[in-house]
Design a protein around this motif. Structure first.
Motif, PDB file in Angstrom:
ATOM      1  N   ALA A  21      51.238 -11.354  29.142  1.00  0.00           N
ATOM      2  CA  ALA A  21      49.858 -11.370  29.637  1.00  0.00           C
ATOM      3  C   ALA A  21      49.216 -10.006  29.389  1.00  0.00           C
ATOM      4  N   PRO A  22      47.889  -9.926  29.469  1.00  0.00           N
ATOM      5  CA  PRO A  22      47.219  -8.636  29.278  1.00  0.00           C
ATOM      6  C   PRO A  22      47.804  -7.545  30.152  1.00  0.00           C
ATOM      7  N   ASP A  23      47.789  -6.328  29.598  1.00  0.00           N
ATOM      8  CA  ASP A  23      48.435  -5.188  30.241  1.00  0.00           C
ATOM      9  C   ASP A  23      47.420  -4.060  30.359  1.00  0.00           C
ATOM     10  N   ILE A  24      47.872  -2.939  30.887  1.00  0.00           N
ATOM     11  CA  ILE A  24      47.007  -1.763  30.967  1.00  0.00           C
ATOM     12  C   ILE A  24      46.795  -1.201  29.565  1.00  0.00           C
ATOM     13  N   GLY A  25      45.749  -0.444  29.403  1.00  0.00           N
ATOM     14  CA  GLY A  25      45.549   0.214  28.117  1.00  0.00           C
ATOM     15  C   GLY A  25      44.192  -0.077  27.509  1.00  0.00           C
ATOM     16  N   TYR A  26      44.053   0.352  26.267  1.00  0.00           N
ATOM     17  CA  TYR A  26      42.807   0.223  25.535  1.00  0.00           C
ATOM     18  C   TYR A  26      42.934  -0.866  24.474  1.00  0.00           C
ATOM     19  N   THR A  27      41.946  -0.968  23.599  1.00  0.00           N
ATOM     20  CA  THR A  27      41.902  -2.045  22.609  1.00  0.00           C
ATOM     21  C   THR A  27      42.080  -1.440  21.220  1.00  0.00           C
ATOM     22  N   ASN A  28      43.333  -1.347  20.799  1.00  0.00           N
ATOM     23  CA  ASN A  28      43.687  -0.655  19.562  1.00  0.00           C
ATOM     24  C   ASN A  28      43.620  -1.609  18.361  1.00  0.00           C
ATOM     25  N   SER A  29      42.418  -2.086  18.079  1.00  0.00           N
ATOM     26  CA  SER A  29      42.234  -3.028  16.966  1.00  0.00           C
ATOM     27  C   SER A  29      42.620  -2.454  15.605  1.00  0.00           C
ATOM     28  N   PRO A  30      42.338  -1.168  15.317  1.00  0.00           N
ATOM     29  CA  PRO A  30      42.695  -0.658  13.982  1.00  0.00           C
ATOM     30  C   PRO A  30      44.188  -0.768  13.669  1.00  0.00           C
ATOM     31  N   LEU A  31      45.038  -0.335  14.608  1.00  0.00           N
ATOM     32  CA  LEU A  31      46.474  -0.381  14.360  1.00  0.00           C
ATOM     33  C   LEU A  31      46.965  -1.827  14.308  1.00  0.00           C
ATOM     34  N   ALA A  32      46.372  -2.693  15.114  1.00  0.00           N
ATOM     35  CA  ALA A  32      46.763  -4.106  15.097  1.00  0.00           C
ATOM     36  C   ALA A  32      46.533  -4.707  13.715  1.00  0.00           C
ATOM     37  N   LEU A  33      45.416  -4.394  13.084  1.00  0.00           N
ATOM     38  CA  LEU A  33      45.121  -4.926  11.752  1.00  0.00           C
ATOM     39  C   LEU A  33      46.018  -4.291  10.691  1.00  0.00           C
ATOM     40  N   GLU A  34      46.390  -3.033  10.879  1.00  0.00           N
ATOM     41  CA  GLU A  34      47.352  -2.403   9.962  1.00  0.00           C
ATOM     42  C   GLU A  34      48.711  -3.101  10.058  1.00  0.00           C
ATOM     43  N   TYR A  35      49.125  -3.436  11.285  1.00  0.00           N
ATOM     44  CA  TYR A  35      50.389  -4.157  11.457  1.00  0.00           C
ATOM     45  C   TYR A  35      50.322  -5.546  10.836  1.00  0.00           C
ATOM     46  N   ALA A  36      49.154  -6.182  10.941  1.00  0.00           N
ATOM     47  CA  ALA A  36      48.986  -7.504  10.312  1.00  0.00           C
ATOM     48  C   ALA A  36      49.216  -7.404   8.813  1.00  0.00           C
ATOM     49  N   GLU A  37      48.727  -6.334   8.201  1.00  0.00           N
ATOM     50  CA  GLU A  37      48.958  -6.156   6.765  1.00  0.00           C
ATOM     51  C   GLU A  37      50.439  -5.945   6.468  1.00  0.00           C
ATOM     52  N   GLU A  38      51.126  -5.209   7.321  1.00  0.00           N
ATOM     53  CA  GLU A  38      52.572  -5.015   7.134  1.00  0.00           C
ATOM     54  C   GLU A  38      53.305  -6.361   7.172  1.00  0.00           C
ATOM     55  N   LEU A  39      52.879  -7.245   8.061  1.00  0.00           N
ATOM     56  CA  LEU A  39      53.526  -8.557   8.145  1.00  0.00           C
ATOM     57  C   LEU A  39      53.199  -9.418   6.927  1.00  0.00           C
TER      58      LEU A  39
END
Length: 198
Positions: free
Chosen positions: A109-127
């Motif tokens: 479920a959602p957790d504490i923190g911010y919305t790190n969309s840039p790194l998420a999209l970089e990880y998507a490219e790695e996958l």
């Protein structure tokens, strides 16, 4: 096409039939397999107004249609808030199990923190780099579309996320990228993740 009858002189006959058919070409069509990267926002804002429940329902519908028993389709998952996670499904980042996906979204479920969309999209490219050569490739970005990080203005984070999406699309032009915004999302930002805002 033709027939002949020959009398044998003893009350019996030999009948010859000739058939000619047209030649056809048979094509075996291999079922298309798909590799799908789900990139899901689990920042605190996703815990408000039923957003996470809506996202879970959407993923459940998608997984049941795309991952029936015995399928060759596969899904990988990136979950992001400040921390970004590539989900490991028993020593693989890919799963063909709708139950595995349900477990992940029921237990992360959602957790504490911010919305790190840039790194998420970089990880998507790695996958995507680990997807099968012969598969149809998709990235589905699910978010309320308000990227931010501590100490960095939202516009700067959004620009980096858009740049990461553009790089992903340039490096994998065969991949189709979708963005799905839950209610209250920043539509202008979300429309810039795929190649088209349709």
């Amino acid at each position: 096409n033709s027939k002949t009858v020959k009398a044998n002189g003893d009350g019996t006959y030999d009948v010859s039939l000739s058939f000619e058919g047209s030649v056809t070409q048979e094509t075996n069509i291999k079922n298309t397999t798909a590799d799908v990267v789900l990139v899901a926002d689990r920042s605190p804002s996703m815990n408000r107004d039923g957003k996470w429940d809506s996202l879970k329902k959407a993923v459940d519908v998608l997984s049941k249609k795309m991952l029936p028993e015995g399928t060759d389709n596969r899904v990988s998952v990136v979950l992001f808030e400040t921390e970004v996670i590539k989900v490991d499904f028993f020593d693989s980042y890919w799963t063909s199990s709708a139950e595995h996906l349900k477990f992940i979204f029921d237990n992360y479920a959602p957790d504490i923190g911010y919305t790190n969309s840039p790194l998420a999209l970089e990880y998507a490219e790695e996958l995507l780099a680990t997807a099968r050569d012969d598969s149809k490739k998709y990235v589905i970005f699910l978010s309320d579309g308000k990227p931010n990080l501590y100490g960095e203005f939202g516009n700067g984070v959004a620009k980096r996320a858009i740049a990461a999406a553009e790089k992903l699309r340039a490096d994998y032009p065969e991949a189709t990228v979708y963005s799905v915004g839950v209610p209250g999302c920043d539509e202008d930002f979300m429309k810039k993740i795929p190649a088209s805002d349709d």
